[in-house]
Design a protein around this motif. Structure first.
Motif, PDB file in Angstrom:
ATOM      1  N   ASP A 100       0.873  -1.169   0.000  1.00  6.50           N
ATOM      2  CA  ASP A 100       0.000   0.000   0.000  1.00  6.50           C
ATOM      3  C   ASP A 100       0.915   1.226   0.000  1.00  6.50           C
ATOM      4  N   PRO A 101       0.832   2.098  -1.006  1.00  8.80           N
ATOM      5  CA  PRO A 101       1.722   3.266  -1.040  1.00  8.80           C
ATOM      6  C   PRO A 101       1.649   4.112   0.230  1.00  8.80           C
ATOM      7  N   LEU A 102       0.475   4.193   0.851  1.00 16.11           N
ATOM      8  CA  LEU A 102       0.342   4.983   2.078  1.00 16.11           C
ATOM      9  C   LEU A 102       1.045   4.318   3.264  1.00 16.11           C
ATOM     10  N   VAL A 103       1.146   3.000   3.262  1.00 17.53           N
ATOM     11  CA  VAL A 103       1.910   2.295   4.293  1.00 17.53           C
ATOM     12  C   VAL A 103       3.402   2.481   4.018  1.00 17.53           C
ATOM     13  N   PHE A 104       3.812   2.348   2.758  1.00 16.90           N
ATOM     14  CA  PHE A 104       5.216   2.534   2.382  1.00 16.90           C
ATOM     15  C   PHE A 104       5.728   3.911   2.809  1.00 16.90           C
ATOM     16  N   THR A 105       4.903   4.939   2.640  1.00 16.18           N
ATOM     17  CA  THR A 105       5.310   6.310   2.973  1.00 16.18           C
ATOM     18  C   THR A 105       5.022   6.682   4.423  1.00 16.18           C
ATOM     19  N   ASN A 106       4.616   5.709   5.232  1.00 13.70           N
ATOM     20  CA  ASN A 106       4.333   5.914   6.656  1.00 13.70           C
ATOM     21  C   ASN A 106       3.172   6.881   6.907  1.00 13.70           C
ATOM     22  N   GLU A 107       2.243   6.960   5.964  1.00 22.14           N
ATOM     23  CA  GLU A 107       1.066   7.813   6.138  1.00 22.14           C
ATOM     24  C   GLU A 107      -0.124   7.032   6.694  1.00 22.14           C
ATOM     25  N   ARG A 108       0.006   5.707   6.722  1.00 22.47           N
ATOM     26  CA  ARG A 108      -1.046   4.855   7.256  1.00 22.47           C
ATOM     27  C   ARG A 108      -0.358   3.613   7.818  1.00 22.47           C
ATOM     28  N   ALA A 109      -0.887   3.066   8.931  1.00 19.34           N
ATOM     29  CA  ALA A 109      -0.263   1.902   9.563  1.00 19.34           C
ATOM     30  C   ALA A 109      -0.751   0.584   8.969  1.00 19.34           C
ATOM     31  N   ALA A 110      -2.058   0.472   8.734  1.00 13.65           N
ATOM     32  CA  ALA A 110      -2.628  -0.785   8.235  1.00 13.65           C
ATOM     33  C   ALA A 110      -2.871  -0.696   6.732  1.00 13.65           C
ATOM     34  N   PRO A 111      -2.515  -1.746   5.991  1.00 13.64           N
ATOM     35  CA  PRO A 111      -2.733  -1.735   4.545  1.00 13.64           C
ATOM     36  C   PRO A 111      -4.213  -1.616   4.201  1.00 13.64           C
ATOM     37  N   GLY A 112      -4.517  -0.770   3.219  1.00  9.96           N
ATOM     38  CA  GLY A 112      -5.893  -0.592   2.789  1.00  9.96           C
ATOM     39  C   GLY A 112      -6.073  -0.870   1.319  1.00  9.96           C
TER      40      GLY A 112
ATOM     41  N   ARG B 176       5.329  11.743  -0.071  1.00  6.22           N
ATOM     42  CA  ARG B 176       3.957  11.536   0.375  1.00  6.22           C
ATOM     43  C   ARG B 176       3.133  11.228  -0.862  1.00  6.22           C
ATOM     44  N   VAL B 177       2.076  10.446  -0.662  1.00  6.93           N
ATOM     45  CA  VAL B 177       1.167  10.139  -1.766  1.00  6.93           C
ATOM     46  C   VAL B 177       0.335  11.383  -2.047  1.00  6.93           C
TER      47      VAL B 177
END
Length: 145
Positions: free
Chosen positions: A35-47, A116-117
């Motif tokens: 998940d790009p947001l997990v990779f960039t540390n913007e989200r903890a759980a994959p969505g 950031r995404v």
């Protein structure tokens, strides 16, 4: 000495003519799902996992080299220090006096992603650069959508 390596100025016309920065051939080693947001540390759980092509290449520069402030990338990226020591730096503007983060890169260290995404397959990078404190080799790890 650099079998297949290229001076970056051969690829980017605006690159400073006196900067000794060299890049190896790029290897495409497979795919990865993240998940790009997990990779960039913007989200903890994959969505929303996405498949990326994983590409690697090495960079080399002698010590005390400014390896060019930039913010353009069409992929997710991070780096690992292989030899020597350097730093990844972030800037508010394309001006080295506007530095706001200085990440020391000892051998074996990988920094967190800087971007950031900003949209579907779009990434917003701050102005950043690698700075070689000593003769350095570092690995660029790129995730291409």
């Amino acid at each position: 000495m650099f079998r297949g390596w290229d001076w970056l100025g051969n690829r980017i016309k605006s690159f400073p003519r006196d900067t000794p920065l060299f890049i190896s051939p790029q290897d495409e080693i497979g795919t990865v799902s993240t998940d790009p947001l997990v990779f960039t540390n913007e989200r903890a759980a994959p969505g929303s996992p996405q498949t990326f092509t994983l590409k690697l290449n090495l960079w080399w520069s002698p010590g005390d080299t400014d390896c060019f402030i930039h913010n353009e990338h069409r992929f997710l990226e991070t780096h690992t220090q292989i030899h020597g020591s350097g730093r990844m730096q972030k800037f508010r503007l394309r001006d080295e006096t506007t530095i706001y983060e200085d990440v020391v890169m000892p051998v074996g260290y990988s920094h967190d992603p800087f971007c950031r995404v900003s949209g579907k397959n779009e990434w917003a990078y701050p102005w950043h650069r690698y700075y070689a404190d000593t003769d350095s080799v570092w690995l660029a790890i790129e995730l291409h959508p």
